[in-house]
Design an enzyme around this catalytic site. Structure first.
Site, PDB file in Angstrom:
ATOM      1  CE  LYS A   1      23.665  62.632 -19.316  1.00  0.00           C
ATOM      2  NZ  LYS A   1      25.017  62.045 -19.226  1.00  0.00           N
TER       3      LYS A   1
ATOM      4  CE  LYS B   1      20.958  58.242 -29.339  1.00  0.00           C
ATOM      5  NZ  LYS B   1      22.044  59.248 -29.224  1.00  0.00           N
TER       6      LYS B   1
ATOM      7  CE  LYS C   1      25.887  54.209 -22.170  1.00  0.00           C
ATOM      8  NZ  LYS C   1      27.325  54.020 -22.433  1.00  0.00           N
TER       9      LYS C   1
END
Length: 335
Positions: free
Chosen positions: A115, A197, A200
């Site tokens: 992140k 993966k 969203k």
């Protein structure tokens, strides 16, 4: 006094639109488990603040996710479905556990590194200490089981380490949670990059099937899904990641093994296969879409659920927090 049933805890961040990866890997499994355990399911809005949010969109999205939990089949009268920010004990225990979590442990967290790379302009302290708040989420409810995917093992491990550290100093305060690993569908991959993966937050909308996508959109996205050139429906993650991902999705939705899926599409091309996967997913989500539409109109019911479940979550969380206060020697509140 021992608990009559084990406690199961899980939650999702309140950002973005939920995907079929969230549905198959989490929601569907929660529904299968919720009759057998005392369940707490959070909409994790405090965790979402590590990234800057548009306040109006954030509030709307968090409520939509809450509604989708219920639409998926989680009964808010039998389970505790709540917003993390409605239970102040999360933030308070999160700070306390910060003081029992080592810098070296936090430095090793893969999610922080990932992140930080994505949000280089906003590498904040909350992003770094995220695991301590996640540990607080789990430990507040004396959770026995936490459904997780393989990519979340690190978070559970640090939660267990911190809980054991606290218990070793102060006695048996926290239940040490175990991971619950779903047998299938735990990790649904991107339709555009099947080695990654499904997310969203993916900028490529064709890579992801969102739960709000209509039937035509779902089928269209599956038709565009990346496969390979040999046109054989065969499960081989290393050499055929795209096809294997589609097979796993189809297998979970239709409750078929990989061998059964391969046999069903033997001699057929990828066009037929991808259409069948799209139709199967659309059929699976049709009742969910209908229930979402009903619940979105019934604001009174959802409001009642939010209020009742926040009170229930606070009751259990504060029981644990009072115990922690006492063990630490914090001054008792005068009531």
């Amino acid at each position: 006094m021992e608990k009559e049933r084990k406690v199961l805890y899980s939650g999702m961040q309140a950002t973005g639109k939920l995907t079929i990866g969230n549905y198959i890997g989490a929601l569907k499994n929660w529904v299968n488990l919720h009759e057998d355990y005392d369940c707490f399911f959070g909409v994790m809005d405090l965790h979402s603040l590590t990234v800057r949010q548009n306040p109006t969109e954030f509030k709307q999205n968090a409520r939509r996710i809450y509604t989708q939990y219920v639409a998926a089949g989680l009964d808010p009268k039998k389970n505790c479905i709540y917003f993390q920010s409605h239970v102040s004990a999360h933030a308070e225990l999160g700070w306390i556990l910060d003081c029992f979590t080592y810098m070296g442990e936090l430095n090793r967290m893969t999610q922080f590194k990932d992140k930080s790379a994505k949000h280089a302009d906003n590498i904040n302290a909350g992003l770094f200490t995220y695991p301590a708040l996640m540990a607080a989420d789990i430990l507040l409810y004396q959770s026995d089981l936490v459904p997780i995917g393989s990519d979340q093992k690190q978070h559970l491990e640090i939660c267990r380490d911190v809980a054991e550290r606290f218990n070793n100093i102060y006695g048996d305060v926290f239940t040490i949670p175990e991971g619950y690993f779903p047998k299938a569908g735990a990790r649904i991959m991107s339709l555009a990059e099947p080695t990654k993966k499904m997310s969203k937050s993916d900028e490529n909308v064709n890579a992801t099937i969102y739960l709000v996508d209509d039937r035509d959109t779902i089928i269209r996205k599956f038709k565009k899904a990346v496969t390979d050139s040999d046109a054989e429906v065969r499960y081989d993650v290393a050499n055929k990641p795209g096809v294997s991902n589609l097979m796993e999705i189809y297998g979970v939705v239709t409750d078929k093994s990989m061998d059964e899926v391969a046999k069903e599409f033997e001699g057929k091309g990828y066009g037929d296969f991808k259409l069948a996967v799209g139709e199967a997913v659309a059929d699976m989500l049709a009742p969910f879409h209908e229930r979402c539409a009903e619940l979105e109109k019934d604001k009174t019911f959802i409001n009642e659920c939010i209020k009742e479940n926040a009170e229930k979550a606070s009751y259990f969380a504060n029981k644990t927090l009072r115990k922690v206060h006492k063990k630490l020697g914090l001054t008792e509140r005068i009531r």
